[in-house]
Design a protein around this motif. Structure first.
Motif, PDB file in Angstrom:
ATOM      1  N   ILE A   1       1.477   5.646 -81.052  1.00  0.00           N
ATOM      2  CA  ILE A   1       2.040   5.009 -79.863  1.00  0.00           C
ATOM      3  C   ILE A   1       3.480   5.320 -79.997  1.00  0.00           C
ATOM      4  CG2 ILE A   1       2.256   3.292 -78.258  1.00  0.00           C
ATOM      5  CD1 ILE A   1      -0.288   2.323 -79.313  1.00  0.00           C
ATOM      6  N   PHE A   2       4.004   5.829 -79.074  1.00  0.00           N
ATOM      7  CA  PHE A   2       5.726   5.875 -78.882  1.00  0.00           C
ATOM      8  C   PHE A   2       6.020   5.321 -77.519  1.00  0.00           C
ATOM      9  CE2 PHE A   2       9.722   7.663 -77.773  1.00  0.00           C
ATOM     10  CZ  PHE A   2      10.537   7.224 -78.718  1.00  0.00           C
ATOM     11  N   ALA A   3       6.601   3.982 -77.381  1.00  0.00           N
ATOM     12  CA  ALA A   3       6.447   3.401 -76.055  1.00  0.00           C
ATOM     13  C   ALA A   3       8.189   3.209 -75.886  1.00  0.00           C
ATOM     14  CB  ALA A   3       6.269   1.969 -76.057  1.00  0.00           C
ATOM     15  N   VAL A   4       8.718   3.542 -74.637  1.00  0.00           N
ATOM     16  CA  VAL A   4      10.070   3.168 -74.401  1.00  0.00           C
ATOM     17  C   VAL A   4      10.211   2.293 -73.247  1.00  0.00           C
ATOM     18  CG1 VAL A   4      12.210   4.610 -73.466  1.00  0.00           C
ATOM     19  CG2 VAL A   4      10.642   5.565 -75.242  1.00  0.00           C
ATOM     20  N   MET A   5      10.885   1.409 -73.529  1.00  0.00           N
ATOM     21  CA  MET A   5      11.511   0.457 -72.274  1.00  0.00           C
ATOM     22  C   MET A   5      12.803   0.880 -71.848  1.00  0.00           C
ATOM     23  SD  MET A   5      10.584  -2.008 -70.170  1.00  0.00           S
ATOM     24  CE  MET A   5       9.045  -3.042 -71.000  1.00  0.00           C
ATOM     25  N   ARG A   6      13.093   1.184 -70.848  1.00  0.00           N
ATOM     26  CA  ARG A   6      14.397   1.487 -70.353  1.00  0.00           C
ATOM     27  C   ARG A   6      15.477   0.547 -70.166  1.00  0.00           C
ATOM     28  NH1 ARG A   6      14.008   6.316 -67.307  1.00  0.00           N
ATOM     29  NH2 ARG A   6      16.071   6.121 -66.458  1.00  0.00           N
ATOM     30  N   VAL A   7      15.500  -0.315 -71.183  1.00  0.00           N
ATOM     31  CA  VAL A   7      16.219  -1.606 -71.177  1.00  0.00           C
ATOM     32  C   VAL A   7      17.094  -1.344 -72.513  1.00  0.00           C
ATOM     33  CG1 VAL A   7      16.554  -3.979 -71.444  1.00  0.00           C
ATOM     34  CG2 VAL A   7      14.808  -2.847 -69.829  1.00  0.00           C
ATOM     35  N   GLY A   8      18.428  -1.660 -72.667  1.00  0.00           N
ATOM     36  CA  GLY A   8      19.126  -1.588 -73.807  1.00  0.00           C
ATOM     37  C   GLY A   8      20.331  -2.287 -73.633  1.00  0.00           C
ATOM     38  N   ALA A   9      21.488  -1.969 -74.204  1.00  0.00           N
ATOM     39  CA  ALA A   9      22.712  -2.781 -74.522  1.00  0.00           C
ATOM     40  C   ALA A   9      23.324  -2.850 -72.887  1.00  0.00           C
ATOM     41  CB  ALA A   9      23.526  -2.189 -75.558  1.00  0.00           C
ATOM     42  N   ALA A  10      23.055  -1.794 -72.055  1.00  0.00           N
ATOM     43  CA  ALA A  10      23.598  -1.776 -71.013  1.00  0.00           C
ATOM     44  C   ALA A  10      23.096  -2.838 -70.098  1.00  0.00           C
ATOM     45  CB  ALA A  10      23.609  -0.361 -70.337  1.00  0.00           C
ATOM     46  N   GLU A  11      22.204  -3.450 -70.329  1.00  0.00           N
ATOM     47  CA  GLU A  11      21.557  -4.476 -69.230  1.00  0.00           C
ATOM     48  C   GLU A  11      21.785  -5.734 -69.792  1.00  0.00           C
ATOM     49  OE1 GLU A  11      19.991  -1.054 -67.922  1.00  0.00           O
ATOM     50  OE2 GLU A  11      19.553  -1.466 -70.104  1.00  0.00           O
ATOM     51  N   GLN A  12      22.558  -5.912 -70.745  1.00  0.00           N
ATOM     52  CA  GLN A  12      23.085  -7.227 -71.077  1.00  0.00           C
ATOM     53  C   GLN A  12      24.367  -7.588 -70.400  1.00  0.00           C
ATOM     54  OE1 GLN A  12      22.175  -6.835 -76.079  1.00  0.00           O
ATOM     55  NE2 GLN A  12      24.118  -6.608 -75.186  1.00  0.00           N
ATOM     56  N   ARG A  13      24.493  -8.926 -70.127  1.00  0.00           N
ATOM     57  CA  ARG A  13      25.746  -9.292 -69.532  1.00  0.00           C
ATOM     58  C   ARG A  13      26.859  -9.512 -70.358  1.00  0.00           C
ATOM     59  NH1 ARG A  13      21.972 -13.401 -65.482  1.00  0.00           N
ATOM     60  NH2 ARG A  13      21.105 -11.596 -64.439  1.00  0.00           N
ATOM     61  N   ALA A  14      27.941  -9.954 -69.776  1.00  0.00           N
ATOM     62  CA  ALA A  14      28.994 -10.138 -70.694  1.00  0.00           C
ATOM     63  C   ALA A  14      28.866 -11.050 -71.779  1.00  0.00           C
ATOM     64  CB  ALA A  14      30.305 -10.418 -70.047  1.00  0.00           C
ATOM     65  N   ASP A  15      28.080 -12.174 -71.516  1.00  0.00           N
ATOM     66  CA  ASP A  15      27.793 -13.162 -72.522  1.00  0.00           C
ATOM     67  C   ASP A  15      26.435 -13.061 -73.135  1.00  0.00           C
ATOM     68  OD1 ASP A  15      26.335 -13.647 -70.360  1.00  0.00           O
ATOM     69  OD2 ASP A  15      26.778 -15.990 -70.534  1.00  0.00           O
ATOM     70  N   GLU A  16      26.050 -11.795 -73.422  1.00  0.00           N
ATOM     71  CA  GLU A  16      24.360 -11.438 -73.623  1.00  0.00           C
ATOM     72  C   GLU A  16      24.469 -10.475 -74.964  1.00  0.00           C
ATOM     73  OE1 GLU A  16      21.470 -12.375 -70.019  1.00  0.00           O
ATOM     74  OE2 GLU A  16      22.124 -10.585 -70.439  1.00  0.00           O
ATOM     75  N   THR A  17      25.836 -10.368 -75.743  1.00  0.00           N
ATOM     76  CA  THR A  17      25.446  -9.641 -77.016  1.00  0.00           C
ATOM     77  C   THR A  17      24.477  -9.839 -77.811  1.00  0.00           C
ATOM     78  OG1 THR A  17      28.116  -9.281 -76.854  1.00  0.00           O
ATOM     79  CG2 THR A  17      26.918  -8.835 -79.091  1.00  0.00           C
ATOM     80  N   HIS A  18      23.746  -8.903 -78.384  1.00  0.00           N
ATOM     81  CA  HIS A  18      22.742  -8.819 -79.395  1.00  0.00           C
ATOM     82  C   HIS A  18      21.270  -9.089 -78.874  1.00  0.00           C
ATOM     83  CE1 HIS A  18      25.569  -9.188 -82.461  1.00  0.00           C
ATOM     84  NE2 HIS A  18      25.986 -10.233 -82.241  1.00  0.00           N
TER      85      HIS A  18
ATOM     86  N   GLU B   1      14.737  -8.212 -67.442  1.00  0.00           N
ATOM     87  CA  GLU B   1      14.829  -6.799 -67.519  1.00  0.00           C
ATOM     88  C   GLU B   1      13.601  -6.110 -67.928  1.00  0.00           C
ATOM     89  OE1 GLU B   1      17.577  -5.657 -66.535  1.00  0.00           O
ATOM     90  OE2 GLU B   1      18.810  -7.467 -66.610  1.00  0.00           O
ATOM     91  N   TYR B   2      12.697  -6.813 -68.643  1.00  0.00           N
ATOM     92  CA  TYR B   2      11.482  -5.707 -69.052  1.00  0.00           C
ATOM     93  C   TYR B   2      10.550  -5.591 -67.837  1.00  0.00           C
ATOM     94  CZ  TYR B   2      12.326  -5.633 -74.120  1.00  0.00           C
ATOM     95  OH  TYR B   2      12.766  -5.164 -75.303  1.00  0.00           O
ATOM     96  N   SER B   3      10.010  -4.781 -67.314  1.00  0.00           N
ATOM     97  CA  SER B   3       9.291  -4.427 -66.608  1.00  0.00           C
ATOM     98  C   SER B   3       8.281  -3.250 -66.452  1.00  0.00           C
ATOM     99  CB  SER B   3      10.052  -4.246 -65.011  1.00  0.00           C
ATOM    100  OG  SER B   3      10.551  -2.907 -65.101  1.00  0.00           O
ATOM    101  N   PRO B   4       7.242  -3.201 -65.825  1.00  0.00           N
ATOM    102  CA  PRO B   4       6.187  -2.107 -65.859  1.00  0.00           C
ATOM    103  C   PRO B   4       6.890  -0.754 -65.353  1.00  0.00           C
ATOM    104  CG  PRO B   4       5.051  -3.856 -65.178  1.00  0.00           C
ATOM    105  CD  PRO B   4       6.395  -4.227 -65.178  1.00  0.00           C
ATOM    106  N   GLU B   5       7.796  -0.748 -64.702  1.00  0.00           N
ATOM    107  CA  GLU B   5       8.362   0.155 -63.980  1.00  0.00           C
ATOM    108  C   GLU B   5       9.325   1.081 -64.899  1.00  0.00           C
ATOM    109  OE1 GLU B   5       6.460  -1.993 -60.918  1.00  0.00           O
ATOM    110  OE2 GLU B   5       7.766  -2.633 -62.575  1.00  0.00           O
ATOM    111  N   ARG B   6       9.787   0.301 -66.014  1.00  0.00           N
ATOM    112  CA  ARG B   6      10.544   0.907 -67.009  1.00  0.00           C
ATOM    113  C   ARG B   6      10.054   1.318 -68.083  1.00  0.00           C
ATOM    114  NH1 ARG B   6      16.062  -3.313 -66.333  1.00  0.00           N
ATOM    115  NH2 ARG B   6      16.814  -2.315 -64.522  1.00  0.00           N
ATOM    116  N   LEU B   7       8.654   1.197 -68.313  1.00  0.00           N
ATOM    117  CA  LEU B   7       8.023   1.432 -69.534  1.00  0.00           C
ATOM    118  C   LEU B   7       7.464   3.087 -69.362  1.00  0.00           C
ATOM    119  CD1 LEU B   7       7.070   0.311 -72.179  1.00  0.00           C
ATOM    120  CD2 LEU B   7       5.080  -0.578 -70.893  1.00  0.00           C
TER     121      LEU B   7
END
Length: 491
Positions: free
Chosen positions: A71-88, A221-227
């Motif tokens: 199974i190879f799953a991709v959630m279209r969420v990464g560093a770009a979805e983080q707000r300014a105070d949400e590093t990591h 940020e995680y959603s079925p539409e992004r998976l």
């Protein structure tokens, strides 16, 4: 589990290995593997069937023989979805998908281990991926467990604290202090300056992250539409659809994937000092943005490999091919070239060498743009397509196939169609490569990072990267259960 360097455990540049998809080796391997995948992110790759299940895209293929399923799953969420105070947060969320207790009290990682499976994850600028290998008969259940782990409402404080102390703090130290990992992560931060992909990895401690913050980030940020889930296994297709449908029954709809066109504005020059570094390292980047045409992106990727083959390193330095190559982004590309000083004590001054290294890369690019590649440079590309590389030892073919197919569904990857180069005569191929590079080169955004220090040695990290390169390119550095790679996403 996550981004990009060899280390004890992983984020941007960390552990299960090195997801350094930026290398010349990566360039040649992608060409070698092109016949196995189709380009584009619209429809399924050749040989795969597609289902839409409550917003999730499911791509499925049977290998035709009993095997370990993948199974190879991709959630279209990464560093770009983080707000300014949400590093990591994106990185820690990826960890907790495997570590957070589920309804029966066991984590996804525990369940997979009990089944004799292996798993890994990786977090990049605009996506997070999850890789699972288990016996074929366990694939539907594993898919259901993965979905359950992705869409949680609470992150267990005890499991979070254990993961933080066992792995995450150690990973961040690795990513920001070890010569190879720190250099790559600093370079990545420099390249992405001012874009949604920038992260303050060196400034913000991972201990600033809380379990509640991770849960809130995943819920937002995680959603079925992004998976997108790609499965290669000898199982009944109906069983997969049924497992996915059941797991998503109570999951609400969420955000759609974000499409981005970014403007690159890296600083022209920066320095990094590392205590454990005994040989200067120079990292040169040429950024190309405003890329809206997938064919242009493909041709630039080919051109980058050819440019690197023409680069003449500055005196006292040699090109490090494992850390040189294309870095893909949505609507943009970086050509990265890394030079490491010789062991000779008379190596050139790093800052002067940095200017010479940038000039060497530009000269090679301008030469290729002016003349186009000659036949001797192009023939290996065509010949490579006729031979598939041997897989790394212990890597299931099903995982490689699932990963390659799944990556074609991501924006910015731009795999070449199988007949893209084969349909061209050599003179036409040379002309198109030269014209494409020539059209983007005048607007290229240059940047240089000089890494210096005293003590330690680069020998061990470089050897580790060499051993891990093939695996990194093929699977985001699949090194088995619980290990990670991290963020210096270089493809």
């Amino acid at each position: 589990m996550s981004s990009c360097l060899p280390g004890p455990g992983g984020h941007p540049a960390t552990s299960s290995g090195v997801r350094i998809r930026l290398m010349l080796t990566a360039f040649s391997l992608v060409l070698l593997l092109l016949p196995a995948v189709a380009a584009g992110s619209g429809g399924p790759p050749d040989g795969f069937r597609e289902w839409q299940v409550r917003g999730v895209r499911l791509l499925f293929k049977t290998p035709g023989a009993a095997t370990q399923g993948a199974i190879f799953a991709v959630m279209r969420v990464g560093a770009a979805e983080q707000r300014a105070d949400e590093t990591h947060l994106a990185h820690v969320a990826e960890h907790m998908v495997f570590r957070n207790p589920l309804g029966d009290g066991r984590s996804l990682g525990q369940v997979l281990s009990e089944w004799g499976g292996t798993y890994n994850g990786w977090t990049g600028p605009y996506h997070t991926q999850f890789e699972i290998v288990v016996p074929d008969e366990r694939i539907p259940e594993a898919l259901g467990k993965l979905v359950e782990a992705l869409f949680v409402t609470v992150v267990d404080e005890q499991a979070f604290g254990k993961e933080m102390s066992d792995r995450l703090e150690r990973e961040l130290r690795y990513m920001t202090t070890t010569p190879l990992a720190a250099s790559l992560n600093a370079f990545r931060q420099q390249l992405f300056r001012g874009t949604p992909y920038e992260e303050r990895l060196f400034e913000v401690p991972v201990t600033a992250v809380t379990a509640a913050g991770v849960a809130a980030f995943m819920a937002r940020e995680y959603s079925p539409e992004r998976l997108v889930v790609t499965v290669v296994a000898e199982v009944e297709e109906a069983a997969l659809v049924e497992a996915l449908t059941a797991a998503l029954a109570t999951v609400p709809s969420g955000k759609s994937p974000t499409q981005r066109q970014i403007s690159l504005a890296p600083p022209p020059f920066e320095r990094l000092s590392l205590r454990a570094l005994d040989r200067p390292l120079i990292m040169v980047g040429l950024g190309f943005d405003g890329i809206e045409d997938e064919e242009d992106a493909c041709l630039l990727t080919v051109a980058f490999g050819l440019v690197l083959s023409r680069v003449v390193p500055p005196p006292g330095f040699g090109l490090e091919p494992q850390l040189s190559g294309p870095i893909p982004l949505e609507g943009a590309r970086y050509l990265a070239a890394t030079f490491v000083a010789d062991r000779r004590p008379a190596a050139a001054d790093p800052e002067r060498a940095a200017r010479e290294a940038l000039r060497a890369v530009r000269d090679a690019a301008e030469s290729l743009a002016a003349t186009g590649p000659h036949e001797g440079e192009l023939m290996p590309l065509l010949q490579a397509r006729e031979h598939r590389p041997a897989l790394p030892s212990g890597v299931p073919p099903s995982l490689v196939e699932a990963l390659l197919a799944g990556m074609t569904q991501l924006p910015g990857q731009y795999f070449l169609p199988p007949d893209f180069l084969a349909g061209l005569e050599l003179p036409e191929m040379s002309t198109r490569i030269a014209e494409t590079l020539r059209s983007y080169l005048p607007e290229a955004k240059p940047t240089v990072l000089v890494v210096t220090g005293t003590g330690g040695s680069l020998a061990v990290p470089f050897v580790a990267a060499g051993v891990l390169t093939l695996g990194a390119v093929l699977l985001g550095l699949w090194s088995g259960r619980g290990k990670r790679a991290r963020r210096t996403e270089m493809r």
